[in-house]
Write an enzyme that holds these catalytic residues in place. Structure first.
Site, PDB file in Angstrom:
ATOM      1  N   ASP A  51       0.722  52.475  15.023  1.00  0.00           N
ATOM      2  CA  ASP A  51       2.230  52.834  15.843  1.00  0.00           C
ATOM      3  C   ASP A  51       1.841  54.198  16.621  1.00  0.00           C
ATOM      4  OD1 ASP A  51       2.527  54.316  13.478  1.00  0.00           O
ATOM      5  OD2 ASP A  51       4.678  53.902  13.758  1.00  0.00           O
ATOM      6  N   HIS A  93      11.226  60.531  13.793  1.00  0.00           N
ATOM      7  CA  HIS A  93      10.499  60.113  12.808  1.00  0.00           C
ATOM      8  C   HIS A  93       9.290  61.197  12.383  1.00  0.00           C
ATOM      9  CE1 HIS A  93      12.592  56.601  12.860  1.00  0.00           C
ATOM     10  NE2 HIS A  93      12.466  56.078  13.836  1.00  0.00           N
ATOM     11  N   GLY A 101       6.405  56.264  13.531  1.00  0.00           N
ATOM     12  CA  GLY A 101       7.301  55.661  14.322  1.00  0.00           C
ATOM     13  C   GLY A 101       7.413  56.144  16.036  1.00  0.00           C
ATOM     14  N   ASP A 128      20.531  56.848  16.788  1.00  0.00           N
ATOM     15  CA  ASP A 128      19.507  56.077  16.864  1.00  0.00           C
ATOM     16  C   ASP A 128      19.741  54.700  15.754  1.00  0.00           C
ATOM     17  OD1 ASP A 128      16.567  56.455  18.185  1.00  0.00           O
ATOM     18  OD2 ASP A 128      16.696  54.947  16.418  1.00  0.00           O
ATOM     19  N   HIS A 130      17.389  53.402  14.168  1.00  0.00           N
ATOM     20  CA  HIS A 130      16.706  53.947  12.874  1.00  0.00           C
ATOM     21  C   HIS A 130      17.224  55.104  12.499  1.00  0.00           C
ATOM     22  CE1 HIS A 130      14.117  51.104  15.726  1.00  0.00           C
ATOM     23  NE2 HIS A 130      14.112  50.698  14.438  1.00  0.00           N
ATOM     24  N   ASP A 217      18.353  52.201  21.239  1.00  0.00           N
ATOM     25  CA  ASP A 217      17.932  51.199  20.591  1.00  0.00           C
ATOM     26  C   ASP A 217      18.960  50.090  19.778  1.00  0.00           C
ATOM     27  OD1 ASP A 217      17.506  53.036  18.679  1.00  0.00           O
ATOM     28  OD2 ASP A 217      15.649  52.637  18.114  1.00  0.00           O
ATOM     29  N   TYR A 256      14.381  50.562  24.055  1.00  0.00           N
ATOM     30  CA  TYR A 256      13.076  49.790  24.488  1.00  0.00           C
ATOM     31  C   TYR A 256      13.466  48.960  25.591  1.00  0.00           C
ATOM     32  CZ  TYR A 256      11.680  52.055  20.417  1.00  0.00           C
ATOM     33  OH  TYR A 256      11.254  53.045  19.562  1.00  0.00           O
TER      34      TYR A 256
END
Length: 328
Positions: A51, A93, A101, A128, A130, A217, A256
């Site tokens: 990633d 991240h 990430g 976020d 995440h 996101d 995204y």
């Protein structure tokens, strides 16, 4: 004006060997040769495969993403502004010696470290979808930085951290705060949780400065399709923070659906700059990427008809657990 971060600035947090692998020209040679096992092993060790692959222009990206956050922090330190923004920042991240990430560095940590020199205690808030694992990990033993992350938490959901039981370690116990939400979280649920836990955190911790990661996101229309937020949830949260009248650094983060991220951060920019919030019905002005805003061509981010798995009981229980942890 932001300047590219130097190696010395990057290694205020990141390890020297990681920065050498990340930015030293020899570290990226022959990375496309599948027979070069040594290169692949080294890149894998530092998270620079999968990633977070090596790409053309990576050094400029890394240095400017960090440099922008450091420049914004400097503006708060020298008193030239009370609110600074860097939407290319928020790479939450990134670990000390590993990319993760889509985050090659952790500019949020670098910014917090810089702010600490002037303001002492710093409250980091992560909006976020995440969990902000890289920032929490960096300060997990610290009682001078409190991290508050409001995010989705479920088995197998990246980064598989940030459960309510994560409260810090050593002197940092009670300074890692995690409020988790289920699928379908609406603006009303998000605001209710944020208002309750953020207010409790700032009252208990009494920070000298605040850093907010505004990853988008969780917006409706994002490919993740987990939360069901509109831009208003982020505007409301940021307005709460700004009302504290503390030196505040706003950073970007995930997201995204590019058009919706632009819509949201544009509204946040207006609010942070002291201007009136931009109406969701306002038309997008003519520009090269106007077609990306079809079919409405306005500032609206509409919630979908997806169900909300957050119940009255789950929300109240989550808020109560977090506030109990903060007060203890």
């Amino acid at each position: 004006e932001a300047a590219a971060a130097t190696d010395a600035e990057l290694t205020e947090f990141h390890s020297e060997e990681y920065i050498e692998c990340l930015l030293h020209p020899e570290a990226t040679s022959n990375v496309s040769d599948s027979d070069n096992d040594d290169d692949d092993d080294r890149l894998k060790r530092f998270g620079l495969l999968y990633d977070c692959p090596v790409f053309e222009g990576m050094e400029e990206h890394v240095r400017m993403a960090a440099g922008g956050t450091l420049a914004a922090a400097t503006c708060l330190i020298d008193g030239s502004t009370r609110v600074a923004m860097h939407w290319e920042g928020g790479r939450h991240h990134g670990q000390r010696s590993r990319a993760a990430g889509f985050c090659y560095i952790n500019d949020a940590v670098l910014g917090i470290l810089k702010l600490q020199a002037r303001f002492g205690k710093v409250l980091y808030i992560d909006l976020d979808l995440h969990h902000g694992d890289g920032v929490q990990d960096a300060f997990v033993y610290s009682n001078r930085v409190t991290t508050l992350s409001i995010h989705h938490y479920d088995r197998g959901f990246y980064p598989n951290t940030g459960g309510a039981a994560d409260e810090g370690k050593g002197h940092g116990v009670g300074h890692s705060i995690n409020a988790t939400l289920r699928r379908g979280a609406s603006d009303a649920v998000f605001r209710r949780v944020f208002d309750s836990v953020a207010s409790a955190a700032v009252e208990a911790f009494e920070p000298g400065a605040v850093v907010v990661q505004c990853g988008c996101d969780g917006l409706a229309g994002d490919p993740h399709k987990i939360f069901n937020l509109t831009g208003q949830a982020f505007v409301d949260a940021v307005q709460v923070v700004l009302a504290w009248k503390l030196p505040t650094l706003l950073l970007g983060g995930g997201g995204y659906n590019n058009a919706n991220v632009a819509r949201c951060w544009t509204r946040l920019t207006a609010v942070a700059a002291g201007e009136q919030d931009i109406s969701a019905s306002k038309d997008i002005p003519e520009h090269a990427y106007l077609n990306d805003y079809a079919p409405t061509f306005d500032m609206a981010i509409d919630a979908t008809l997806a169900g909300d798995d957050n119940t009255e009981g789950s929300v109240e229980a989550g808020i109560s657990a977090v506030i109990t942890a903060i007060k203890s």
